[in-house]
Design an enzyme around this catalytic site. Structure first.
Site, PDB file in Angstrom:
ATOM      1  CE  LYS A   1      -4.230  -1.716   0.063  1.00 52.69           C
ATOM      2  NZ  LYS A   1      -5.102  -1.510  -1.120  1.00 52.69           N
TER       3      LYS A   1
ATOM      4  CB  SER B   1      -0.166  -8.220  -1.364  1.00 53.66           C
ATOM      5  OG  SER B   1      -0.989  -9.088  -0.616  1.00 53.66           O
TER       6      SER B   1
ATOM      7  CD  GLU C   1     -10.058   4.182   0.542  1.00 52.08           C
ATOM      8  OE1 GLU C   1      -9.892   5.409   0.417  1.00 52.08           O
ATOM      9  OE2 GLU C   1      -9.352   3.336  -0.048  1.00 52.08           O
TER      10      GLU C   1
END
Lengths: 401, 244
Positions: free
Chosen positions: A95, A384, A117
Site C-alpha cells: 500500500k 502483498s 478510507e
C-alpha cells in the site's frame, strides 16, 4: 489482445474498454479534472519522479526482495514458486507505494490535508505514514466492524498522528468507509486530497493507483530476467479492489506468454452475501464512481459481502480488472475462507513468512495453479503484505474450528 | 419544492404523503429513490435511505406508490435517483417504468458525461424531463454541457459538500446570473436550504428552493414520537411557503 488492452485507454481516457468512467456528484467533477491535470504534469516532470523514487528507495526500502520458495515448491511438486516480497516494504504491505506517490502529488498540488478510507487498516497506516513523513494532516475513515477486527492498525494510525473516524453506517466495512471519505471530500475539496487506496473509484484514481503500484511489476520483471533469465510462466495475486494485482500484472500485460491469475475472496460459500467475488458472481454496475463488476441485487443496490480478510471484503473491483476479465488477459478464480486459513498456516511453516490473510488467498490459489504446472515452469506469488495485523483474528478463527 | 426519501417513514404510504404535500401547496415534489451507497447525501438522508431499504423499499415499490398517488393529484413529481440504479439493467427500461408510473421527470446527480446523451434520449422518448446538477465549482464549459443535456429545470447546488441543514442562507446571486446567461430553463436551488427564511432568500433570484434534510428529519422525528406523519408533512410544507 494485449495490444487492445493498452490502447483502450488511449482512445478514451478513464475507460478500460467499457469499464471505468466517472459516476460522481457534480461537486467532484472539477476536483477530478484538476487531479488528472496535476497528475499528468507531475508524471512528465523528472523532478517529481525522482522525488518519489528516492522516497521509495530510502524510506520504503525498494526494491523489495525476490526469491525462490524452495520448501513450498517441494510441497506442491509442480511449478517452481517464486516470491515477490511486498510484505518487506515499509509498513508491511504494498500500500505504501501508492500513498507515497499520491502524498508527494498532493503536496505538489498545494493540499495540506489528506483523507483516506481503509479496510484492513494497511492503506490507512500507509497513508498516515506518508503524511507523517511529508508533514501533511491525515484523517482516515474506517468501518466499525474493521476497527474491531484490526484494532492494532487503528492504534498504529494514531501513533503516526492520524485521526481515525469510525464509520457506523451501512455494512460498517470498507464500502461504507469509502462513502464517508467521498462525502468528506465533497465538502473539503479545496485544501484536501483524497488518497484512494485501490485501483477503484472515479477516473483518474484507477490509473493513478495502478501506475504507482506498477513499481512492483517493473522490479519483478527485472528480477525474473536476472534470476531465471526468462519471464515467469505465471503470476498469481489476490484481488480485493485489486491494487497489488494490478501493480504486478500491468508491466506484464503485453507479454502474452506470461499467464496472469487473480484470486478473489470466496468467503464461506458461493451464496449471495457469503463471499466477496464480484468478478466471479457479479454483474457490470456502478459503485464508488466507476463502472465495473459489482455484487448488486436485481435493482442495483450493493449486496452485503463476506470474507475472513478485511482487505478483500469489498463488493466491487477495479475497472481494469473487469476489462482484463472480459478480454481474457487475466484469469480469475476464488479461494474460500478455509483454504485461505490453511494456506496462511502452511506458508508460515514452509517459508517462515506469516502472510496477510489477503496474501494467504493468493498463496492458496497459487498452490492449485502450481500443481498443474511442471518443474521447468516458474510461478510468481505477489506476497502483498505480512500477517502481523491478522494474528489475533486468525487465533480467533482457528479457535472456532 | 419538498424532497422526501421514498419509504421513510414507513407510514403513511408514500402516495398519501405525496397527496398531502400537494394539498399543502408544494409546487413540485422530489422523491428520492433509496440507494445503498448515497455518497452525495449527508447523515439525515443517508440514514433515511438505509431505513427504507431495510424495510424492503425498491424502485418497483416507489413506482407503485406514485401510480397510486396519480389517482388523486396531478402535481409535478420528479424522482431523484442514482445512475447506479438507472444504469443497472438498462437506462431505457428504467426511464420507461418511471414514466409509466406517473413521474414527470428524473434528477440524476451522478451520471458520467459519456452517458448523458443516452439518458437525455431515453427521457425524451418517454416524455420525462431530465434534471442535472450544477455545482459551485462547475466551470463555464461544464455548465454549458449540463445545460445542453437538461430539460425541465436545472438543479443548482447551493454549496459544496453533502445534503444537510445549514444555519445561513446561501449566497447564490453570482452563480444564478452566470447560469441564467446560459439557459432559459427554470433553476431550482438545493443543499442546505432548511427554513422559510432560506426559501425566501433563495427565491429572490431562483425559481424554486428544494428543502430535503430538514423535512426528512422532521418526518422521522414525528414517526419516532408517534405523531401523525402525514400531518407533520402537510404542516412543514405549509410553513415553508413564502407570501407572494
Amino acid at each position: 489482445m494485449s495490444h487492445e488492452t493498452t490502447t483502450s485507454q488511449d482512445l478514451d481516457p478513464g475507460r478500460f474498454g467499457r469499464f471505468g468512467g466517472r459516476y460522481v456528484p457534480e461537486t467532484l467533477v472539477n476536483a477530478l479534472d484538476e487531479l488528472e491535470r496535476a497528475y499528468r504534469e507531475a508524471m512528465e516532470d523528472p523532478g517529481f519522479r525522482a522525488e518519489v523514487d528516492l522516497l521509495l528507495k530510502d524510506f520504503v526500502g525498494r526494491p523489495t526482495p525476490f526469491h525462490v520458495a524452495e520448501r513450498l515448491s517441494d510441497h506442491v511438486g509442480g511449478a517452481r514458486i517464486w516470491l515477490k516480497r511486498e510484505d518487506l516494504a515499509h509498513t508491511g504491505a504494498h500500500k505504501i507505494n501508492n500513498t507515497i506517490g499520491q502524498a508527494v502529488l498532493a503536496k505538489r498540488m498545494g493540499k495540506t490535508r489528506i483523507i483516506a478510507e481503509t479496510g484492513a487498516g494497511q492503506h490507512g497506516v500507509a497513508t498516515a505514514t506518508a503524511c507523517a513523513r511529508l508533514g501533511l494532516q491525515c484523517e482516515v475513515y474506517m468501518g466499525a466492524e474493521d476497527v474491531r477486527r484490526q484494532a492494532l492498525n487503528v492504534f498504529r494510525m494514531k501513533l503516526l498522528g492520524a485521526t481515525v473516524h469510525t464509520v457506523d453506517s451501512g455494512s460498517r466495512t470498507l464500502k461504507d468507509a469509502t462513502n464517508e471519505a467521498m462525502r468528506d471530500w465533497m465538502g473539503s475539496v479545496g485544501a484536501t486530497h483524497y488518497i484512494l487506496g485501490s485501483v477503484v473509484g472515479p477516473h483518474p484514481f484507477p490509473t493513478i493507483v495502478r501506475d504507482f503500484q506498477s513499481v512492483i511489476g517493473r522490479e519483478c520483471r527485472e528480477q525474473c530476467l536476472d534470476a531465471m533469465n526468462a519471464l515467469p510462466d505465471m503470476i498469481v495475486a489476490c484481488v480485493g479492489g485489486g491494487s497489488n494485482a494490478a501493480g504486478i500484472f500491468y508491466p506484464f500485460v503485453e507479454d502474452t506468454e506470461v499467464g496472469l491469475h487473480g484470486i478473489e475472496a470466496g468467503g464461506r460459500s458461493d451464496a449471495p452475501g457469503q463471499h466477496a467475488a464480484p468478478l466471479a458472481h457479479g454483474e457490470p454496475g456502478v459503485l464508488h464512481g466507476s463502472l465495473s463488476y459489482v455484487l448488486q441485487d436485481e435493482w442495483g443496490q450493493t449486496m452485503p459481502v463476506h470474507s475472513c480478510s478485511a482487505g478483500l471484503d469489498y463488493p466491487g473491483v477495479g475497472p481494469e480488472h473487469s476489462w482484463w476479465k472480459d478480454t481474457g488477459r487475466v484469469t480469475y478464480s476464488s479461494i474460500d475462507d478455509d483454504e485461505a486459513l490453511k494456506a496462511f498456516q502452511l506458508f508460515s511453516r514452509t517459508e517462515g513468512i506469516i502472510p496477510a490473510l489477503e496474501t494467504a488467498h493468493a498463496v492458496a490459489g497459487a498452490l492449485k495453479v502450481a500443481a498443474t504446472m511442471n518443474a521447468n515452469q516458474n510461478l510468481v506469488i505477489n506476497v502483498s503484505g505480512r500477517g502481523d495485523k491478522d494474528v489475533v483474528e486468525v487465533m480467533r478463527l482457528l479457535g472456532e474450528h | 419544492m419538498p424532497y422526501i426519501t421514498a419509504g421513510d417513514p414507513p407510514k403513511p404510504d408514500l402516495s398519501t404523503l405525496i397527496v398531502g404535500m400537494a394539498d399543502a401547496g408544494a409546487d413540485i415534489i422530489e422523491i428520492g429513490i433509496p440507494f445503498s451507497d448515497p455518497i452525495a447525501d449527508g447523515p439525515v438522508i443517508a440514514s433515511a435511505m438505509f431505513r427504507s431499504l431495510e424495510a424492503g423499499m425498491t424502485p418497483a415499490g416507489v413506482f407503485a406508490e406514485v401510480k397510486k398517488a396519480r389517482a388523486s393529484t396531478d402535481i409535478a413529481l420528479v424522482g431523484m435517483v442514482s445512475d447506479s440504479i438507472v444504469a443497472h439493467a438498462d437506462r431505457g427500461r428504467f426511464v420507461a417504468q418511471a414514466a409509466e408510473a406517473g413521474f414527470d421527470g428524473l434528477i440524476v446527480p451522478d451520471a458520467d458525461t459519456r452517458d448523458l446523451g443516452d439518458l437525455q434520449e431515453a427521457c425524451k422518448t418517454h416524455g420525462l424531463t431530465l434534471t442535472l446538477l450544477v455545482a459551485p465549482m462547475s466551470t463555464g464549459a461544464r455548465q454549458r454541457e449540463i445545460v445542453e443535456h437538461s430539460s425541465g429545470f436545472i438543479y443548482l447546488l447551493a454549496r459544496a459538500g453533502v445534503t444537510g441543514e445549514r444555519q445561513d442562507a446561501p449566497d447564490i446571486a453570482g452563480r444564478m446570473s452566470e447560469l441564467r446567461a446560459l439557459t432559459d430553463l427554470p433553476i431550482g436551488v438545493g443543499f442546505g436550504i432548511a427554513t422559510a427564511e432560506h426559501v425566501t432568500a433563495v427565491g429572490a433570484s431562483a425559481d424554486g428552493a428544494i428543502v430535503g434534510s430538514a423535512l426528512v428529519r422532521r418526518l422521522h422525528e414525528a414517526h419516532e414520537a408517534g405523531e401523525d406523519v402525514g400531518t407533520a408533512a402537510h404542516d412543514f410544507v405549509k410553513g415553508l411557503q413564502t407570501s407572494p
